[in-house]
Design an enzyme around this catalytic site. Structure first.
Site, PDB file in Angstrom:
ATOM      1  N   LYS A 118      79.924  71.424  53.116  1.00  0.00           N
ATOM      2  CA  LYS A 118      78.502  71.788  53.260  1.00  0.00           C
ATOM      3  C   LYS A 118      78.332  73.204  52.763  1.00  0.00           C
ATOM      4  O   LYS A 118      79.272  74.001  52.784  1.00  0.00           O
ATOM      5  CB  LYS A 118      78.071  71.705  54.728  1.00  0.00           C
TER       6      LYS A 118
HETATM    7  N1  GLU Z   1      72.519  66.554  53.189  1.00  0.00           N
HETATM    8  C1  GLU Z   1      72.694  65.153  53.403  1.00  0.00           C
HETATM    9  C2  GLU Z   1      73.484  64.916  54.688  1.00  0.00           C
HETATM   10  O1  GLU Z   1      73.490  65.739  55.576  1.00  0.00           O
HETATM   11  C3  GLU Z   1      73.267  64.426  52.187  1.00  0.00           C
HETATM   12  C4  GLU Z   1      74.599  64.923  51.699  1.00  0.00           C
HETATM   13  C5  GLU Z   1      75.027  64.316  50.377  1.00  0.00           C
HETATM   14  O2  GLU Z   1      74.326  63.459  49.851  1.00  0.00           O
HETATM   15  O3  GLU Z   1      76.063  64.735  49.892  1.00  0.00           O
HETATM   16  O4  GLU Z   1      74.060  63.882  54.883  1.00  0.00           O
END
Ligand code: GLU
Length: 428
Positions: A118
């Site tokens: 993240k």
């Molecule tokens: N931000 C989204 C989540 O928390 C999607 C992450 C992604 O598609 O890599 O799952």
């Protein structure tokens, strides 16, 4: 009933940060893990790699402003890092660590071949012009360049980041590589290697898992009352899909206020109104109510699709829903989890409920790498199958072990990660 009486003192009233919440969740899951994996559990409590970057940009005024950015790869045992990028004034390292860890578990629960990662920048993007936002994104992409790549770590949108930001991100990476590399991020515009179905995917996954849970509990979706917290990418899509399926979306809350209509809000009109006026309030047939009263709305289904730590020991006792679905990451505190459990309210945990987004991100990445693009029907059908299979695996395990869906989802996800970790062994 005194809802706080059974909460252990170390959870009570203490504002646990997201990382501490995640550690409590791992503690709760440990007793149920396959014994041969236990020597590896500590892996999950330490992010593999953490990068803090300074992101300086020139503002339109000519001044220079500095922002703090992060990228955390929590675990890479099952594949490249995968997870979104968040622009928000409350972003901290601890938050990004927790979000990356939840990605590890989530990716394993839906069995996409990724680790968890993240990123984020502590910034209020609403205070930046479009040109400043582009410079911020390009500088951040350059700063974390050493960690990312289509086979290393693949970012995506999260709160306050969108297709345009992913396009700038992809372009910056590609310029540095000297070749167009669409697979370095997902959530891109369709014309740049994006995928059909990606914008609605998280909300669709929330809808699919909730429909499955409602089926198990004998709650018909047609006529069910739904309250939705958060009216961004996730909350809006979920609300729309519920309304299309005949449910009544009676309450919607976002950072601008809370609106209510006992007969059901017109979700599409509310979206237009929100877009045109900048707030939820003020639309005909949508009564503005106090934000705190949102939690006490008499509904069948409550979707928490805003931020972390929204359902706490202060409001969990007032919730009247039968199902709480976590569209956001980490919306329920560990203390609130105990209260909801005691009140027999079913919680569909984030690592399962909101995994539709990363699942279609995986489809996007596969399409980019193979340069072969699928129809929207194909994408939605595959998403539907993955989400329903994951839900039913978690449900069956929760039933047979007599544990919460969150614990069962963590057991499934953690065991997949730890098995990969164990098989790979230690280097050197
Ligand atoms: N931000 C989204 C989540 O928390 C999607 C992450 C992604 O598609 O890599 O799952």
């Amino acid at each position: 009933m005194d809802n706080t009486s059974k909460i252990p003192s170390y959870l009570s009233r203490e504002r646990l940060g997201p990382w501490e919440t995640y550690l409590v969740q791992i503690d709760r899951v440990e007793p149920y893990l396959e014994k041969s994996l236990l020597p590896w559990v500590e892996t999950l409590t330490r992010p593999k790699r953490t990068l803090i970057v300074d992101v300086p940009i020139r503002l339109d005024s000519g001044e220079i402003a500095h922002f703090e950015g992060y990228r955390v790869q929590h675990n890479l045992s099952r594949g490249p890092g995968k997870g979104g990028i968040r622009y928000h004034p409350d972003v901290t390292l601890s938050e990004v660590m927790a979000l990356s860890a939840w990605m590890t578990i989530k990716n394993a629960v839906v069995n996409v071949p990724y680790g968890g990662a993240k990123g984020g920048i502590r910034v209020n993007p609403k205070n930046l012009t479009l040109a400043e936002l582009e410079r911020l994104t390009r500088r951040y992409a350059s700063e974390i360049n050493i960690m990312i790549g289509p086979e290393k770590d693949i970012p995506a949108p999260d709160i306050n980041t969108n297709e345009q930001i992913m396009a700038w991100f992809m372009d910056t990476y590609s310029m540095n590589q000297g070749k167009t590399t669409t697979g370095v991020v997902t959530g891109k515009p369709l014309s740049l290697g994006g995928s059909l179905g990606r914008p609605d995917a998280t909300g669709r996954g929330v809808f699919i898992t909730t429909v499955e849970a409602a089926r198990h509990l004998g709650i018909p979706i047609a006529g069910a009352k739904v309250a939705v917290q958060g009216f961004g990418n996730v909350g809006e899509a979920a609300a729309r899909l519920f309304a299309e399926a005949g449910a009544k979306v009676v309450a919607v809350q976002d950072e601008t206020g809370t609106v209510f209509n006992a007969a059901g809000l017109d979700v599409r009109r509310l979206k237009r109104h929100r877009h045109e006026t900048g707030s939820l309030g003020g639309m005909a047939e949508a009564e503005s109510i106090d934000n705190q009263d949102f939690w006490a709305c008499e509904v069948d289904i409550l979707i928490a699709a805003a931020l972390e730590n929204q359902i706490t020991e202060d409001n969990a006792g007032r919730i009247r829903a039968r199902i709480v679905t976590e569209g956001a990451n980490g919306p329920t505190t560990p203390a609130a989890d105990l209260i909801l459990q005691a009140r027999n309210i079913l919680v569909i945990p984030d690592v399962l409920a909101n995994a539709g987004g990363v699942t279609v991100s995986y489809f996007e990445w596969v399409q980019d790498i193979s340069a072969f693009f699928w129809s929207e029907d194909e994408i939605n059908q595959r998403l539907d199958k993955i989400m329903r299979d994951a839900f039913n695996a978690v449900w069956a395990s929760a039933e047979s072990k007599g544990i919460l869906l969150r614990t069962a989802a963590f057991v499934l996800g953690c065991e997949r990660v730890l098995l990969a970790r164990k098989l790979r062994g230690l280097y050197p």
